[in-house]
Design a protein around this motif. Structure first.
Motif, PDB file in Angstrom:
ATOM      1  N   ILE A 129       0.873  -1.170   0.000  1.00  0.00           N
ATOM      2  CA  ILE A 129       0.000   0.000   0.000  1.00  0.00           C
ATOM      3  C   ILE A 129       0.912   1.222   0.000  1.00  0.00           C
ATOM      4  O   ILE A 129       1.705   1.399   0.921  1.00  0.00           O
ATOM      5  CB  ILE A 129      -0.911   0.014   1.247  1.00  0.00           C
ATOM      6  N   GLU A 130       0.815   2.031  -1.056  1.00  0.00           N
ATOM      7  CA  GLU A 130       1.683   3.205  -1.219  1.00  0.00           C
ATOM      8  C   GLU A 130       0.848   4.470  -1.076  1.00  0.00           C
ATOM      9  O   GLU A 130      -0.159   4.631  -1.771  1.00  0.00           O
ATOM     10  CB  GLU A 130       2.336   3.193  -2.604  1.00  0.00           C
ATOM     11  N   ASN A 131       1.287   5.343  -0.192  1.00  0.00           N
ATOM     12  CA  ASN A 131       0.573   6.596   0.026  1.00  0.00           C
ATOM     13  C   ASN A 131       1.186   7.686  -0.854  1.00  0.00           C
ATOM     14  O   ASN A 131       2.192   8.279  -0.513  1.00  0.00           O
ATOM     15  CB  ASN A 131       0.644   7.005   1.502  1.00  0.00           C
ATOM     16  N   GLY A 132       0.543   7.939  -1.978  1.00  0.00           N
ATOM     17  CA  GLY A 132       0.982   8.998  -2.877  1.00  0.00           C
ATOM     18  C   GLY A 132       0.260  10.308  -2.628  1.00  0.00           C
ATOM     19  O   GLY A 132       0.404  11.257  -3.391  1.00  0.00           O
ATOM     20  N   SER A 133      -0.521  10.366  -1.553  1.00  0.00           N
ATOM     21  CA  SER A 133      -1.243  11.596  -1.236  1.00  0.00           C
ATOM     22  C   SER A 133      -0.357  12.496  -0.367  1.00  0.00           C
ATOM     23  O   SER A 133       0.744  12.118   0.016  1.00  0.00           O
ATOM     24  CB  SER A 133      -2.556  11.280  -0.503  1.00  0.00           C
ATOM     25  N   ASP A 134      -0.869  13.676  -0.032  1.00  0.00           N
ATOM     26  CA  ASP A 134      -0.085  14.606   0.795  1.00  0.00           C
ATOM     27  C   ASP A 134      -0.478  14.559   2.266  1.00  0.00           C
ATOM     28  O   ASP A 134      -0.080  15.411   3.051  1.00  0.00           O
ATOM     29  CB  ASP A 134      -0.195  16.031   0.242  1.00  0.00           C
ATOM     30  N   LYS A 135      -1.274  13.541   2.640  1.00  0.00           N
ATOM     31  CA  LYS A 135      -1.685  13.388   4.036  1.00  0.00           C
ATOM     32  C   LYS A 135      -1.382  11.971   4.505  1.00  0.00           C
ATOM     33  O   LYS A 135      -1.504  11.019   3.738  1.00  0.00           O
ATOM     34  CB  LYS A 135      -3.193  13.628   4.188  1.00  0.00           C
ATOM     35  N   ALA A 136      -1.047  11.831   5.778  1.00  0.00           N
ATOM     36  CA  ALA A 136      -0.893  10.501   6.364  1.00  0.00           C
ATOM     37  C   ALA A 136      -2.260   9.831   6.392  1.00  0.00           C
ATOM     38  O   ALA A 136      -3.287  10.496   6.558  1.00  0.00           O
ATOM     39  CB  ALA A 136      -0.326  10.603   7.777  1.00  0.00           C
ATOM     40  N   VAL A 137      -2.270   8.508   6.195  1.00  0.00           N
ATOM     41  CA  VAL A 137      -3.513   7.736   6.255  1.00  0.00           C
ATOM     42  C   VAL A 137      -3.299   6.532   7.152  1.00  0.00           C
ATOM     43  O   VAL A 137      -2.189   6.011   7.275  1.00  0.00           O
ATOM     44  CB  VAL A 137      -3.981   7.274   4.853  1.00  0.00           C
ATOM     45  N   GLN A 138      -4.384   6.110   7.801  1.00  0.00           N
ATOM     46  CA  GLN A 138      -4.322   4.908   8.624  1.00  0.00           C
ATOM     47  C   GLN A 138      -5.327   3.901   8.096  1.00  0.00           C
ATOM     48  O   GLN A 138      -6.478   4.241   7.823  1.00  0.00           O
ATOM     49  CB  GLN A 138      -4.617   5.203  10.091  1.00  0.00           C
ATOM     50  N   LEU A 139      -4.894   2.647   7.966  1.00  0.00           N
ATOM     51  CA  LEU A 139      -5.756   1.562   7.549  1.00  0.00           C
ATOM     52  C   LEU A 139      -6.510   1.067   8.777  1.00  0.00           C
ATOM     53  O   LEU A 139      -5.899   0.653   9.755  1.00  0.00           O
ATOM     54  CB  LEU A 139      -4.923   0.436   6.928  1.00  0.00           C
ATOM     55  N   LEU A 140      -7.837   1.125   8.718  1.00  0.00           N
ATOM     56  CA  LEU A 140      -8.667   0.725   9.848  1.00  0.00           C
ATOM     57  C   LEU A 140      -9.201  -0.693   9.713  1.00  0.00           C
ATOM     58  O   LEU A 140      -9.243  -1.441  10.689  1.00  0.00           O
ATOM     59  CB  LEU A 140      -9.847   1.683  10.006  1.00  0.00           C
ATOM     60  N   SER A 141      -9.647  -1.048   8.504  1.00  0.00           N
ATOM     61  CA  SER A 141     -10.265  -2.355   8.322  1.00  0.00           C
ATOM     62  C   SER A 141     -10.123  -2.822   6.883  1.00  0.00           C
ATOM     63  O   SER A 141      -9.751  -2.052   5.998  1.00  0.00           O
ATOM     64  CB  SER A 141     -11.742  -2.313   8.719  1.00  0.00           C
ATOM     65  N   ARG A 142     -10.461  -4.102   6.688  1.00  0.00           N
ATOM     66  CA  ARG A 142     -10.394  -4.706   5.368  1.00  0.00           C
ATOM     67  C   ARG A 142     -11.707  -5.409   5.085  1.00  0.00           C
ATOM     68  O   ARG A 142     -12.395  -5.871   5.995  1.00  0.00           O
ATOM     69  CB  ARG A 142      -9.249  -5.704   5.277  1.00  0.00           C
ATOM     70  N   PRO A 151       2.823  10.277   4.034  1.00  0.00           N
ATOM     71  CA  PRO A 151       2.894  10.613   2.612  1.00  0.00           C
ATOM     72  C   PRO A 151       4.208  10.083   2.016  1.00  0.00           C
ATOM     73  O   PRO A 151       5.266  10.137   2.662  1.00  0.00           O
ATOM     74  CB  PRO A 151       2.859  12.140   2.590  1.00  0.00           C
ATOM     75  N   ASN A 152       4.141   9.557   0.810  1.00  0.00           N
ATOM     76  CA  ASN A 152       5.289   9.006   0.075  1.00  0.00           C
ATOM     77  C   ASN A 152       5.926   7.805   0.763  1.00  0.00           C
ATOM     78  O   ASN A 152       7.076   7.480   0.485  1.00  0.00           O
ATOM     79  CB  ASN A 152       6.333  10.092  -0.206  1.00  0.00           C
ATOM     80  N   ALA A 153       5.207   7.167   1.678  1.00  0.00           N
ATOM     81  CA  ALA A 153       5.694   5.948   2.330  1.00  0.00           C
ATOM     82  C   ALA A 153       4.796   4.795   1.896  1.00  0.00           C
ATOM     83  O   ALA A 153       3.763   4.987   1.246  1.00  0.00           O
ATOM     84  CB  ALA A 153       5.685   6.107   3.846  1.00  0.00           C
ATOM     85  N   SER A 154       5.205   3.579   2.271  1.00  0.00           N
ATOM     86  CA  SER A 154       4.402   2.412   1.913  1.00  0.00           C
ATOM     87  C   SER A 154       4.385   1.426   3.076  1.00  0.00           C
ATOM     88  O   SER A 154       5.199   1.503   4.000  1.00  0.00           O
ATOM     89  CB  SER A 154       4.951   1.741   0.656  1.00  0.00           C
ATOM     90  N   PHE A 155       3.441   0.499   3.015  1.00  0.00           N
ATOM     91  CA  PHE A 155       3.318  -0.573   3.994  1.00  0.00           C
ATOM     92  C   PHE A 155       3.125  -1.864   3.225  1.00  0.00           C
ATOM     93  O   PHE A 155       2.306  -1.929   2.307  1.00  0.00           O
ATOM     94  CB  PHE A 155       2.115  -0.323   4.915  1.00  0.00           C
ATOM     95  N   ASP A 156       3.908  -2.889   3.567  1.00  0.00           N
ATOM     96  CA  ASP A 156       3.824  -4.194   2.915  1.00  0.00           C
ATOM     97  C   ASP A 156       3.392  -5.249   3.915  1.00  0.00           C
ATOM     98  O   ASP A 156       3.777  -5.192   5.083  1.00  0.00           O
ATOM     99  CB  ASP A 156       5.196  -4.620   2.386  1.00  0.00           C
ATOM    100  N   TYR A 157       2.628  -6.221   3.446  1.00  0.00           N
ATOM    101  CA  TYR A 157       2.331  -7.389   4.262  1.00  0.00           C
ATOM    102  C   TYR A 157       2.058  -8.580   3.348  1.00  0.00           C
ATOM    103  O   TYR A 157       1.780  -8.421   2.164  1.00  0.00           O
ATOM    104  CB  TYR A 157       1.160  -7.143   5.220  1.00  0.00           C
ATOM    105  N   VAL A 158       2.182  -9.762   3.927  1.00  0.00           N
ATOM    106  CA  VAL A 158       1.920 -11.003   3.201  1.00  0.00           C
ATOM    107  C   VAL A 158       0.882 -11.789   3.989  1.00  0.00           C
ATOM    108  O   VAL A 158       0.953 -11.875   5.214  1.00  0.00           O
ATOM    109  CB  VAL A 158       3.206 -11.833   3.025  1.00  0.00           C
ATOM    110  N   SER A 159      -0.094 -12.341   3.283  1.00  0.00           N
ATOM    111  CA  SER A 159      -1.105 -13.169   3.907  1.00  0.00           C
ATOM    112  C   SER A 159      -1.397 -14.342   2.977  1.00  0.00           C
ATOM    113  O   SER A 159      -0.721 -14.514   1.964  1.00  0.00           O
ATOM    114  CB  SER A 159      -2.368 -12.344   4.190  1.00  0.00           C
ATOM    115  N   GLY A 160      -2.404 -15.144   3.309  1.00  0.00           N
ATOM    116  CA  GLY A 160      -2.696 -16.316   2.503  1.00  0.00           C
ATOM    117  C   GLY A 160      -4.172 -16.566   2.359  1.00  0.00           C
ATOM    118  O   GLY A 160      -4.995 -16.015   3.099  1.00  0.00           O
TER     119      GLY A 160
END
Length: 133
Positions: free
Chosen positions: A47-60, A88-97
């Motif tokens: 998940i790459e944040n290309g916006s100008d604000k920090a975002v938090q992932l709450l649910s899926r 902003p301009n950061a990313s988060f990686d995860y692996v699931s199955g």
């Protein structure tokens, strides 16, 4: 990393409000047992944040469709036990199955995000195929 290299590593991508969700999927033959109707895939999400604000992932919210067309809905808080805050301009990686009792299927869905101003919105997870062959 170049755009072409990123597309090869993560062939499935959707962008919503500047947030790119990239997915790569792998069939795990060693964890599958076709004689017991069990097939297993891993998927790597970036998940790459290309916006100008920090975002938090709450649910899926996932929609998983097996090879018979049966739909399975999976909804829950966060991902892999986390509710990451992505600058902003950061990313988060995860692996699931994902296990299925058919040799193919597909997954798609969305993440519920909130930005630093408190605005909640959904980000699309691209549809991707689960193929064992």
């Amino acid at each position: 990393m170049t755009t072409d290299a990123m597309a090869m590593l993560f062939p499935n991508v959707e962008v919503t409000r500047g947030i790119a969700v990239r997915v790569a999927v792998s069939f795990l033959a060693e964890q599958s047992d076709p004689s017991a109707n069990r097939w297993f895939w891993s998927y790597h999400v970036r998940i790459e944040n290309g916006s100008d604000k920090a975002v938090q992932l709450l649910s899926r919210s996932w929609t998983i469709v097996d090879g018979r067309g049966t739909v399975h809905e999976v909804v829950g808080e966060g991902v892999v036990g986390e509710m990451p805050l992505i600058a902003p301009n950061a990313s988060f990686d995860y692996v699931s199955g994902c296990p299925l009792d058919t040799p193919s299927g597909s997954m798609s869905g969305s993440y519920r995000m909130v930005d630093e101003d408190g605005s909640a919105f959904d980000v699309t997870i691209p549809r991707f195929q689960l193929l064992s062959a």
